[in-house]
Design a protein around this motif. Sequence first.
Motif, PDB file in Angstrom:
ATOM      1  N   ARG A 151     -51.430  -2.946 -20.994  1.00  0.00           N
ATOM      2  CA  ARG A 151     -50.323  -2.229 -20.180  1.00  0.00           C
ATOM      3  C   ARG A 151     -49.205  -3.426 -19.295  1.00  0.00           C
ATOM      4  NH1 ARG A 151     -47.470   1.716 -20.864  1.00  0.00           N
ATOM      5  NH2 ARG A 151     -49.719   2.599 -21.567  1.00  0.00           N
ATOM      6  N   ARG A 152     -50.063  -4.488 -18.981  1.00  0.00           N
ATOM      7  CA  ARG A 152     -49.456  -5.612 -18.530  1.00  0.00           C
ATOM      8  C   ARG A 152     -48.402  -6.166 -19.334  1.00  0.00           C
ATOM      9  NH1 ARG A 152     -52.492  -9.417 -15.802  1.00  0.00           N
ATOM     10  NH2 ARG A 152     -50.929  -9.902 -14.416  1.00  0.00           N
ATOM     11  N   GLN A 153     -48.826  -6.402 -20.520  1.00  0.00           N
ATOM     12  CA  GLN A 153     -48.246  -7.118 -21.456  1.00  0.00           C
ATOM     13  C   GLN A 153     -46.889  -6.053 -21.890  1.00  0.00           C
ATOM     14  OE1 GLN A 153     -48.524  -9.985 -23.578  1.00  0.00           O
ATOM     15  NE2 GLN A 153     -46.721  -9.709 -23.288  1.00  0.00           N
ATOM     16  N   LEU A 154     -47.119  -4.718 -21.726  1.00  0.00           N
ATOM     17  CA  LEU A 154     -45.880  -4.298 -22.241  1.00  0.00           C
ATOM     18  C   LEU A 154     -44.979  -4.081 -20.836  1.00  0.00           C
ATOM     19  CD1 LEU A 154     -44.609  -1.666 -23.942  1.00  0.00           C
ATOM     20  CD2 LEU A 154     -46.164  -0.093 -22.730  1.00  0.00           C
ATOM     21  N   ASP A 155     -45.438  -4.210 -19.729  1.00  0.00           N
ATOM     22  CA  ASP A 155     -44.550  -4.164 -18.499  1.00  0.00           C
ATOM     23  C   ASP A 155     -43.716  -5.695 -18.736  1.00  0.00           C
ATOM     24  OD1 ASP A 155     -45.432  -2.068 -17.580  1.00  0.00           O
ATOM     25  OD2 ASP A 155     -46.565  -2.739 -16.124  1.00  0.00           O
ATOM     26  N   ARG A 156     -44.406  -6.720 -19.061  1.00  0.00           N
ATOM     27  CA  ARG A 156     -43.741  -8.019 -19.291  1.00  0.00           C
ATOM     28  C   ARG A 156     -42.620  -7.936 -20.332  1.00  0.00           C
ATOM     29  NH1 ARG A 156     -42.253 -13.053 -17.688  1.00  0.00           N
ATOM     30  NH2 ARG A 156     -42.457 -14.596 -19.300  1.00  0.00           N
ATOM     31  N   LEU A 157     -42.992  -7.199 -21.614  1.00  0.00           N
ATOM     32  CA  LEU A 157     -41.724  -7.072 -22.665  1.00  0.00           C
ATOM     33  C   LEU A 157     -40.573  -6.314 -21.699  1.00  0.00           C
ATOM     34  CD1 LEU A 157     -43.976  -6.164 -25.538  1.00  0.00           C
ATOM     35  CD2 LEU A 157     -42.842  -8.347 -25.414  1.00  0.00           C
ATOM     36  N   HIS A 158     -40.955  -5.139 -20.979  1.00  0.00           N
ATOM     37  CA  HIS A 158     -39.818  -4.583 -20.525  1.00  0.00           C
ATOM     38  C   HIS A 158     -39.120  -5.256 -19.259  1.00  0.00           C
ATOM     39  CE1 HIS A 158     -41.974  -0.471 -21.594  1.00  0.00           C
ATOM     40  NE2 HIS A 158     -41.111  -0.754 -22.557  1.00  0.00           N
ATOM     41  N   ASP A 159     -39.777  -6.105 -18.584  1.00  0.00           N
ATOM     42  CA  ASP A 159     -39.264  -6.991 -17.605  1.00  0.00           C
ATOM     43  C   ASP A 159     -38.236  -8.052 -18.272  1.00  0.00           C
ATOM     44  OD1 ASP A 159     -40.554  -5.665 -15.727  1.00  0.00           O
ATOM     45  OD2 ASP A 159     -42.221  -6.961 -15.531  1.00  0.00           O
ATOM     46  N   LEU A 160     -38.727  -8.460 -19.388  1.00  0.00           N
ATOM     47  CA  LEU A 160     -37.746  -9.433 -20.065  1.00  0.00           C
ATOM     48  C   LEU A 160     -36.531  -8.717 -20.802  1.00  0.00           C
ATOM     49  CD1 LEU A 160     -40.483 -11.620 -21.743  1.00  0.00           C
ATOM     50  CD2 LEU A 160     -39.064 -12.464 -20.204  1.00  0.00           C
ATOM     51  N   GLY A 161     -36.485  -7.615 -20.826  1.00  0.00           N
ATOM     52  CA  GLY A 161     -35.410  -6.707 -21.228  1.00  0.00           C
ATOM     53  C   GLY A 161     -35.468  -6.452 -22.445  1.00  0.00           C
ATOM     54  N   LEU A 162     -36.733  -6.858 -23.347  1.00  0.00           N
ATOM     55  CA  LEU A 162     -36.981  -6.252 -24.787  1.00  0.00           C
ATOM     56  C   LEU A 162     -36.984  -4.718 -25.014  1.00  0.00           C
ATOM     57  CD1 LEU A 162     -39.288  -9.494 -25.371  1.00  0.00           C
ATOM     58  CD2 LEU A 162     -36.840  -9.200 -25.801  1.00  0.00           C
ATOM     59  N   ALA A 163     -36.499  -4.415 -25.764  1.00  0.00           N
ATOM     60  CA  ALA A 163     -36.606  -2.844 -26.216  1.00  0.00           C
ATOM     61  C   ALA A 163     -37.837  -2.805 -27.107  1.00  0.00           C
ATOM     62  CB  ALA A 163     -35.299  -2.309 -26.862  1.00  0.00           C
ATOM     63  N   THR A 164     -38.860  -2.121 -26.573  1.00  0.00           N
ATOM     64  CA  THR A 164     -40.016  -2.354 -27.125  1.00  0.00           C
ATOM     65  C   THR A 164     -40.562  -0.834 -27.667  1.00  0.00           C
ATOM     66  OG1 THR A 164     -40.887  -4.011 -25.846  1.00  0.00           O
ATOM     67  CG2 THR A 164     -42.573  -2.946 -26.848  1.00  0.00           C
ATOM     68  N   HIS A 165     -41.169  -0.749 -28.950  1.00  0.00           N
ATOM     69  CA  HIS A 165     -41.678   0.408 -29.498  1.00  0.00           C
ATOM     70  C   HIS A 165     -43.163   0.334 -29.523  1.00  0.00           C
ATOM     71  CE1 HIS A 165     -38.233   2.585 -31.011  1.00  0.00           C
ATOM     72  NE2 HIS A 165     -37.574   1.472 -30.816  1.00  0.00           N
ATOM     73  N   LEU A 166     -44.024   1.303 -29.162  1.00  0.00           N
ATOM     74  CA  LEU A 166     -45.208   1.227 -29.152  1.00  0.00           C
ATOM     75  C   LEU A 166     -46.060   1.733 -30.664  1.00  0.00           C
ATOM     76  CD1 LEU A 166     -46.563   2.771 -25.943  1.00  0.00           C
ATOM     77  CD2 LEU A 166     -46.520   0.355 -26.504  1.00  0.00           C
ATOM     78  N   LEU A 167     -46.836   0.837 -31.100  1.00  0.00           N
ATOM     79  CA  LEU A 167     -47.439   1.111 -32.683  1.00  0.00           C
ATOM     80  C   LEU A 167     -48.567   1.931 -32.096  1.00  0.00           C
ATOM     81  CD1 LEU A 167     -47.609  -2.532 -33.899  1.00  0.00           C
ATOM     82  CD2 LEU A 167     -45.929  -0.736 -34.263  1.00  0.00           C
ATOM     83  N   PRO A 168     -49.310   2.573 -33.077  1.00  0.00           N
ATOM     84  CA  PRO A 168     -50.641   3.414 -33.043  1.00  0.00           C
ATOM     85  C   PRO A 168     -51.549   2.485 -32.223  1.00  0.00           C
ATOM     86  CG  PRO A 168     -49.705   3.841 -35.158  1.00  0.00           C
ATOM     87  CD  PRO A 168     -48.898   2.564 -34.723  1.00  0.00           C
ATOM     88  N   THR A 169     -52.315   3.236 -31.561  1.00  0.00           N
ATOM     89  CA  THR A 169     -53.483   2.557 -30.773  1.00  0.00           C
ATOM     90  C   THR A 169     -54.559   2.364 -31.755  1.00  0.00           C
ATOM     91  OG1 THR A 169     -53.076   3.580 -28.478  1.00  0.00           O
ATOM     92  CG2 THR A 169     -55.232   2.856 -28.838  1.00  0.00           C
ATOM     93  N   ARG A 170     -55.281   1.311 -31.699  1.00  0.00           N
ATOM     94  CA  ARG A 170     -56.545   0.864 -32.580  1.00  0.00           C
ATOM     95  C   ARG A 170     -57.565   0.422 -31.487  1.00  0.00           C
ATOM     96  NH1 ARG A 170     -54.025   3.587 -35.569  1.00  0.00           N
ATOM     97  NH2 ARG A 170     -53.032   2.800 -37.444  1.00  0.00           N
ATOM     98  N   ARG A 171     -58.869   0.490 -32.340  1.00  0.00           N
ATOM     99  CA  ARG A 171     -60.130  -0.114 -31.665  1.00  0.00           C
ATOM    100  C   ARG A 171     -60.498  -1.538 -32.029  1.00  0.00           C
ATOM    101  NH1 ARG A 171     -64.192   1.999 -28.846  1.00  0.00           N
ATOM    102  NH2 ARG A 171     -63.611   4.150 -29.085  1.00  0.00           N
ATOM    103  N   ASP A 172     -60.295  -2.419 -31.074  1.00  0.00           N
ATOM    104  CA  ASP A 172     -60.878  -3.852 -31.214  1.00  0.00           C
ATOM    105  C   ASP A 172     -62.364  -3.760 -31.297  1.00  0.00           C
ATOM    106  OD1 ASP A 172     -58.417  -4.902 -31.114  1.00  0.00           O
ATOM    107  OD2 ASP A 172     -58.728  -5.597 -28.943  1.00  0.00           O
ATOM    108  N   VAL A 173     -63.005  -4.609 -32.225  1.00  0.00           N
ATOM    109  CA  VAL A 173     -64.335  -4.729 -32.020  1.00  0.00           C
ATOM    110  C   VAL A 173     -64.870  -5.871 -31.091  1.00  0.00           C
ATOM    111  CG1 VAL A 173     -66.461  -5.394 -33.662  1.00  0.00           C
ATOM    112  CG2 VAL A 173     -64.385  -4.056 -34.669  1.00  0.00           C
ATOM    113  N   ASP A 174     -65.004  -5.578 -30.247  1.00  0.00           N
ATOM    114  CA  ASP A 174     -65.487  -6.417 -28.891  1.00  0.00           C
ATOM    115  C   ASP A 174     -66.879  -6.270 -28.488  1.00  0.00           C
ATOM    116  OD1 ASP A 174     -63.001  -7.960 -28.846  1.00  0.00           O
ATOM    117  OD2 ASP A 174     -61.976  -6.331 -27.443  1.00  0.00           O
TER     118      ASP A 174
END
Length: 199
Positions: A151-174
């Motif tokens: 979520r913070r990464q998305l906010d950063r992209l928006h703060d930089l003025g970058l028009a951003t599209h979300l891709l489908p959510t995936r599960r990481d193996v962590d």
Amino acid sequence: IIAKEPRPGRAKTRLIPRFGPEGSAALAAAALADTFAAARACGAHRVVVAFDGDPAGIVPPGFDVVPQVAGDLTARLTAAWTHVDGPALQIGMDTPQVTAADLNAAFATLDLPATDAVLGLATDGGWWALGLREPADVFAGIETSRADTGRRQLDRLHDLGLATHLLPTRRDVDHPDDVDLVATAAPGTRFAAAARALR
């Protein structure tokens, strides 16, 4: 692709309590092989692997291998972008279920008019893919491995003025529970085969 050599005791260490060092490394190797296969089969003109360790016998021929820089993950993610220009998609080795079709769809989304970036969020709060039409310093100030990293990464992209599209959510193996969930969702992968062998 950001990746590390799948050595026992060094790869997928959060899986070790359940699968042991050797089993965790086997899962990491399978996940990496699945990721490389998807990258090879997609329509990318070039695949760059920012690799930590010895790539011999691991990274497929034809991929461009560059060493990861010293520092935290943010520094390594940032440095990887210095080896590409033009539209690019950055992924790791934690989503073996991702297919060539998924990567092609991400590139197609990045190619949409008035689109500067794409971001694929992960169920654990991080992200599994980040694409940029032009390289930019998008990681500054974003701590990784937090529940709000994506979520913070998305906010950063928006703060930089970058028009951003979300891709489908995936599960990481962590974590250990992720192994069965991802293997069940993608039963035909090398990762799923490795998981079955460890049961």
